[in-house]
Design a protein around this motif. Structure first.
Motif, short mmCIF file in Angstrom:
data_model
loop_
_atom_site.label_atom_id
_atom_site.label_comp_id
_atom_site.label_asym_id
_atom_site.label_seq_id
_atom_site.Cartn_x
_atom_site.Cartn_y
_atom_site.Cartn_z
N GLU A 1 0.94 -1.29 0.22
CA GLU A 1 -0.23 0.00 0.07
C GLU A 1 0.96 1.19 -0.03
O GLU A 1 0.38 2.30 -0.62
CB GLU A 1 -0.79 -0.11 1.14
N ARG A 2 1.83 1.22 0.86
CA ARG A 2 2.84 2.37 0.80
C ARG A 2 3.81 2.53 -0.40
O ARG A 2 4.75 3.26 -0.42
CB ARG A 2 3.49 2.29 2.23
N GLY A 3 3.90 1.45 -1.31
CA GLY A 3 4.81 1.47 -2.35
C GLY A 3 6.17 1.01 -2.07
O GLY A 3 7.20 1.19 -2.87
N HIS B 1 7.01 -3.83 -4.79
CA HIS B 1 6.17 -3.80 -5.91
C HIS B 1 4.75 -4.24 -5.46
O HIS B 1 4.68 -5.54 -4.98
CB HIS B 1 6.76 -4.77 -6.84
N ALA B 2 3.82 -3.72 -5.80
CA ALA B 2 2.41 -3.75 -5.28
C ALA B 2 1.88 -5.01 -5.51
O ALA B 2 1.30 -5.94 -4.96
CB ALA B 2 1.69 -2.55 -5.49
N ARG C 1 8.71 -0.36 -8.17
CA ARG C 1 7.88 0.08 -9.26
C ARG C 1 8.56 0.96 -10.31
O ARG C 1 9.72 1.54 -9.95
CB ARG C 1 6.73 0.94 -8.42
N VAL D 1 10.04 4.45 -9.66
CA VAL D 1 10.45 5.19 -8.34
C VAL D 1 12.11 5.04 -8.07
O VAL D 1 12.72 3.88 -8.55
CB VAL D 1 9.95 3.83 -7.41
#
Length: 127
Positions: free
Chosen positions: A57-59, A62-63, A121, A124
Motif C-alpha cells: 500500500e505504501r509503495g 512492488h504492489a 515500481r 521510483v
C-alpha cells in the motif's frame, strides 16, 4: 486502500482469531502438538499478511507481487493449519500432501515478497 488489501486484512484477522482458538485448544487437549503448530502458522502469517499489505500500500514493495505474496500466505497457512487441525480432530488430512504443499507455498510466498522488495515500481528512485 484497494479491495484486495481490505480482503487480505479481513482474512488476516480471521487467521489470527483461528490461531488463538487453536492455541487455546492445544493448551487444553491431550497430545495436541499439531494444534500448536497450526496455531503458530496462522498467527505468524496473519502478521505477515498485514505487513505485506502495508508495504504494498505504501509503495515500499512492488504492489502486485506483494499482494500476490500476501494471498499466498493466506492460502498456504490455511492449507498447512487446516491439514494439521483436521488430522487432529478427524484422524485424516485435507488431501495427500496438503501440509507440505502449504509449507512449500509459504516458502514461495516469502521469496515472492523478497522479489517484491528487490523489484521497485517503475519511476521510483531508490536513494
Amino acid at each position: 486502500m484497494n479491495r484486495a488489501g481490505r480482503i487480505l486484512i479481513v482474512l488476516a484477522a480471521i487467521m489470527g482469531a483461528d490461531g488463538v482458538m487453536l492455541a487455546a485448544a492445544s493448551a487444553h487437549g491431550a497430545d495436541a502438538s499439531r494444534l500448536m503448530s497450526a496455531s503458530s502458522m496462522l498467527l505468524f502469517h496473519s502478521s505477515a499478511v498485514l505487513g505485506a499489505v502495508a508495504l504494498a500500500e505504501r509503495g515500499i514493495v512492488h504492489a502486485t507481487i506483494g499482494i500476490a505474496a500476501a494471498f499466498g500466505f493466506v492460502v498456504a497457512a490455511g492449507l498447512f493449519a487446516g491439514d494439521l487441525t483436521l488430522r487432529h480432530y478427524a484422524g485424516h488430512g485435507l488431501f495427500t500432501m496438503a501440509a507440505p504443499t502449504g509449507g512449500t507455498l509459504l516458502i514461495a510466498s516469502w521469496l515472492a515478497l523478497a522479489v517484491a522488495a528487490a523489484w521497485p515500481r517503475r519511476g521510483v528512485r531508490i536513494p
